[in-house]
Design a protein around this motif. Sequence first.
Motif, PDB file in Angstrom:
ATOM      1  N   ARG A 182      -2.624  15.342  -3.049  1.00 32.20           N
ATOM      2  CA  ARG A 182      -2.524  14.650  -1.754  1.00 32.20           C
ATOM      3  C   ARG A 182      -3.620  13.593  -1.655  1.00 32.20           C
ATOM      4  O   ARG A 182      -4.799  13.904  -1.775  1.00 32.20           O
ATOM      5  CB  ARG A 182      -2.669  15.656  -0.615  1.00 32.20           C
ATOM      6  N   THR A 183      -3.210  12.349  -1.433  1.00 32.62           N
ATOM      7  CA  THR A 183      -4.205  11.280  -1.324  1.00 32.62           C
ATOM      8  C   THR A 183      -4.770  11.211   0.086  1.00 32.62           C
ATOM      9  O   THR A 183      -5.848  10.656   0.296  1.00 32.62           O
ATOM     10  CB  THR A 183      -3.594   9.909  -1.666  1.00 32.62           C
ATOM     11  N   GLY A 184      -4.014  11.698   1.084  1.00 35.90           N
ATOM     12  CA  GLY A 184      -4.431  11.502   2.473  1.00 35.90           C
ATOM     13  C   GLY A 184      -4.342  10.042   2.899  1.00 35.90           C
ATOM     14  O   GLY A 184      -4.859   9.638   3.924  1.00 35.90           O
ATOM     15  N   LEU A 185      -3.649   9.244   2.100  1.00 34.39           N
ATOM     16  CA  LEU A 185      -3.553   7.800   2.327  1.00 34.39           C
ATOM     17  C   LEU A 185      -2.089   7.392   2.348  1.00 34.39           C
ATOM     18  O   LEU A 185      -1.228   8.105   1.834  1.00 34.39           O
ATOM     19  CB  LEU A 185      -4.239   7.040   1.186  1.00 34.39           C
ATOM     20  N   ALA A 186      -1.827   6.237   2.932  1.00 35.77           N
ATOM     21  CA  ALA A 186      -0.522   5.594   2.776  1.00 35.77           C
ATOM     22  C   ALA A 186      -0.735   4.453   1.790  1.00 35.77           C
ATOM     23  O   ALA A 186      -1.395   3.463   2.104  1.00 35.77           O
ATOM     24  CB  ALA A 186      -0.028   5.073   4.116  1.00 35.77           C
TER      25      ALA A 186
ATOM     26  N   ASP B 287       6.212   8.928  -1.276  1.00 41.86           N
ATOM     27  CA  ASP B 287       5.715   8.503   0.035  1.00 41.86           C
ATOM     28  C   ASP B 287       6.555   9.206   1.101  1.00 41.86           C
ATOM     29  O   ASP B 287       7.774   8.994   1.172  1.00 41.86           O
ATOM     30  CB  ASP B 287       5.830   6.987   0.177  1.00 41.86           C
ATOM     31  N   ILE B 288       5.900  10.036   1.915  1.00 43.85           N
ATOM     32  CA  ILE B 288       6.619  10.921   2.841  1.00 43.85           C
ATOM     33  C   ILE B 288       6.282  10.540   4.280  1.00 43.85           C
ATOM     34  O   ILE B 288       5.103  10.518   4.662  1.00 43.85           O
ATOM     35  CB  ILE B 288       6.226  12.391   2.574  1.00 43.85           C
ATOM     36  N   PRO B 289       7.307  10.215   5.096  1.00 40.09           N
ATOM     37  CA  PRO B 289       7.020   9.823   6.482  1.00 40.09           C
ATOM     38  C   PRO B 289       6.305  10.950   7.233  1.00 40.09           C
ATOM     39  O   PRO B 289       6.636  12.121   7.046  1.00 40.09           O
ATOM     40  CB  PRO B 289       8.402   9.564   7.097  1.00 40.09           C
ATOM     41  N   ASN B 290       5.338  10.578   8.064  1.00 39.43           N
ATOM     42  CA  ASN B 290       4.615  11.601   8.833  1.00 39.43           C
ATOM     43  C   ASN B 290       5.383  12.017  10.086  1.00 39.43           C
ATOM     44  O   ASN B 290       5.260  13.137  10.531  1.00 39.43           O
ATOM     45  CB  ASN B 290       3.227  11.086   9.220  1.00 39.43           C
TER      46      ASN B 290
ATOM     47  N   ASN C  84       7.123   5.300  13.343  1.00 38.01           N
ATOM     48  CA  ASN C  84       6.364   4.161  12.822  1.00 38.01           C
ATOM     49  C   ASN C  84       6.566   4.051  11.305  1.00 38.01           C
ATOM     50  O   ASN C  84       6.156   4.949  10.568  1.00 38.01           O
ATOM     51  CB  ASN C  84       4.887   4.368  13.169  1.00 38.01           C
ATOM     52  N   PRO C  85       7.204   2.970  10.833  1.00 39.39           N
ATOM     53  CA  PRO C  85       7.539   2.883   9.403  1.00 39.39           C
ATOM     54  C   PRO C  85       6.330   2.684   8.498  1.00 39.39           C
ATOM     55  O   PRO C  85       6.460   2.754   7.277  1.00 39.39           O
ATOM     56  CB  PRO C  85       8.483   1.678   9.339  1.00 39.39           C
ATOM     57  N   ALA C  86       5.150   2.437   9.082  1.00 42.84           N
ATOM     58  CA  ALA C  86       3.949   2.295   8.239  1.00 42.84           C
ATOM     59  C   ALA C  86       3.198   3.613   8.127  1.00 42.84           C
ATOM     60  O   ALA C  86       2.185   3.693   7.443  1.00 42.84           O
ATOM     61  CB  ALA C  86       3.042   1.217   8.820  1.00 42.84           C
ATOM     62  N   ASP C  87       3.693   4.662   8.821  1.00 44.30           N
ATOM     63  CA  ASP C  87       2.957   5.927   8.915  1.00 44.30           C
ATOM     64  C   ASP C  87       3.561   6.955   7.962  1.00 44.30           C
ATOM     65  O   ASP C  87       4.550   7.604   8.270  1.00 44.30           O
ATOM     66  CB  ASP C  87       3.018   6.426  10.367  1.00 44.30           C
ATOM     67  N   TYR C  88       2.973   7.028   6.788  1.00 46.77           N
ATOM     68  CA  TYR C  88       3.463   7.981   5.786  1.00 46.77           C
ATOM     69  C   TYR C  88       2.295   8.455   4.939  1.00 46.77           C
ATOM     70  O   TYR C  88       1.197   7.880   4.998  1.00 46.77           O
ATOM     71  CB  TYR C  88       4.555   7.359   4.910  1.00 46.77           C
TER      72      TYR C  88
ATOM     73  N   THR D 203       6.899   0.988   3.058  1.00 45.04           N
ATOM     74  CA  THR D 203       5.923   1.161   1.973  1.00 45.04           C
ATOM     75  C   THR D 203       5.445  -0.178   1.409  1.00 45.04           C
ATOM     76  O   THR D 203       4.636  -0.200   0.486  1.00 45.04           O
ATOM     77  CB  THR D 203       6.479   2.053   0.843  1.00 45.04           C
ATOM     78  N   ASN D 204       5.947  -1.291   1.978  1.00 44.38           N
ATOM     79  CA  ASN D 204       5.392  -2.609   1.644  1.00 44.38           C
ATOM     80  C   ASN D 204       4.381  -3.080   2.690  1.00 44.38           C
ATOM     81  O   ASN D 204       3.986  -4.256   2.686  1.00 44.38           O
ATOM     82  CB  ASN D 204       6.505  -3.654   1.513  1.00 44.38           C
ATOM     83  N   THR D 205       3.958  -2.205   3.590  1.00 46.08           N
ATOM     84  CA  THR D 205       2.942  -2.573   4.577  1.00 46.08           C
ATOM     85  C   THR D 205       1.640  -2.931   3.851  1.00 46.08           C
ATOM     86  O   THR D 205       1.147  -2.124   3.057  1.00 46.08           O
ATOM     87  CB  THR D 205       2.672  -1.392   5.543  1.00 46.08           C
TER      88      THR D 205
END
Length: 494
Positions: free
Chosen positions: A469-473, A435-438, A444-448, A13-15
Amino acid sequence: MNAFPQTIHFIGTNTPRRVEMSVRNLAVEGEIPAEIEGAFFRAVPDNAHAPMFEDDIALNADGMIAAFTFTDGAVDFAIRYVETERYLAEKKARHALFGKYRNPFTDDPSVKGVDRTLANTTPVWHAGRLFMTKEDGRGYEINPHTLETVGKWDYYGALKSETFTAHPRVDSETGELFFFGYEAGGLCSDDIAYGIADKDGNLVSEQWFKQPYIATIHDFVITEKYAIWPIFPTTADLDRIKAGGAHWAHQQDLESWIAIMPRYGKVEDMQWIKGPVGVSCFHEVNAYDDGDLVHIDLCLTDTVAFSFMREAGGIHRDQQSIQGALTRWTIDMSKADPQIEERPLGPPGDLPRLADADQGRPYNRAWYLSMNPEAQGPPMLGGPVGANFNALLRIEPGNGRLTMMAVPPGAGISEPAHVPSSQEGHGGWLLTVVDIPNGPPGGNPADYSSELWVVEADAVENGPIAKIRTGLALRSQVHGAWVSRARLDASKVR
Ligand code: V55
Ligand code: FE
C-alpha cells in the motif's frame, strides 16, 4: 493559462500529481517472496506545468521515473522527473513553453531548437544502464539508484538516428538490444533507423531504410532469424503540423504493412508484405520462427485506439465501439510472395508482457490487460488512452487457455512486470499497480489509492499474494521494467 483542463487526459488516474518524493518501508499486506529482490521501474508522464493548450493530451506530459525497490521483504518507493532539456527550460520559466504533442510550430519562440522529447514512455535496462525513452527523441540515461538524470544517450556519439523507440527488444540469450527509430532524420522524415547494441552496450550496427508513408511505429518484433516492423496507417503530415494541427491522423482506407529482414542482414534484403486496411496496433506481444513460418502476435484493433488520432483522421467512433483481438499473423517465408494469414488468439486488450527469456522464441504464456466482462461498472478514467483496463489476462497462445484476475469495482490496473523465479517449475511473479477508488462510484475521480499487487504469474486467477500500500494516489504509468538485484548491483552508474 495555469489550470489543468478537465478532460480525460487530466482527470481520474491522469490527475496531475507533480510530486517528487521517496518513501521507505511501505505497508505490506501478505508475504513478499524472498526471490523478489530488485526494482520495478515505471514510466509516469506527469505535467510539471499546466499545458499551453486546452486540448493537450496525456502523451505530452513530462516523464517521471518511479521505482518500487524490494530489499529483504521491505519495499521503498521513489519518483522523480526526468530532467530533459525541455523539463529544465520550463522549470526555469515556471510555465509551459512547449506547445502541442510533437508539434514544434506551437512552441514559445524562446525554445526553438531545444530538444522536445519528454522521455515519458518506457524504462529500458540494457548492459548495466537504465534509460527513459520516448519514440520522438533519444533516450535519457537515469541513475537506477537515485533516479537522477545522467543525460541524453547517443552510444558514445555513435548514434545517427534522432529518435529511439520506446520498445527495443532484448534477446536475453545473446544480451543484444535490437532497436529502431522512425522519423530518424528529423520531423516527418520517412527514414527508419535499425540498430543493434551488443551485450556490452556498444552500437554495432545502424542501417537506415524508408517507410511507405510516415507512420507512427510504436513497437516492433524480433525472432531468432528476423527483425520485423508491422506498420499501421496512422500518419504524420508536415503541412498539417506547420498549420498547428495534430502530428498523427489515422487513415482508415490505407493498407498496413509488414517490413521483414534477416535480423543480422542488410536493409537491402527487406521484404514488404501488404496487410489489412485501416487496422491499428501499438504493441506486439512476441514473434517467433516455426520452420519457414513466422508468427507475429499482436494487440490488433479495427481503428486506432487513441481518440485524438481518430478525430484528426475524421473518424467519428466512440471508445466502446472499437473492435479488436489478440491476433496472430503468420507468414510463410519460403513463398516468393508471402501473405499474411490472420487468426484470433484471445480477447481484445493491450499492454502485453512476456517473460524476458521468451523474447523472439516459441513461448507458452503471456499476460496483457483487458476488460472484465463481469465488472460492476467501468474503471476510473485515465491512462495513456484515457480509458483504464480492469482485468489482467494470462494466455497460453498455443491452446488459447485463458485465466483472469479482476480488480475491485471502479479500479484500474496498469501494465505488469514479470519477475522470474530460479525455482524449477515456478513461473515467477507479476508486479502490477492497481488504483482503487476510495469512495462510491461517481465520487471524486481523483480520490483513489494506488497499491502494488504481487501475483503468481501462473495463477493470476487466485488474485494477489501480497499488496503493497502506497497510501498515495499515483498518476497512471505507461510501461515498466523489472531489474533484478544482481543487475542493479552491477550497474555502470553508481
Ligand atoms: C504511446 C505513448 C506515448 C507516445 C506514443 O502508448 C505512443 C503509446 C507516452 O507516450 O508518445
Ligand atoms: Fe508502448
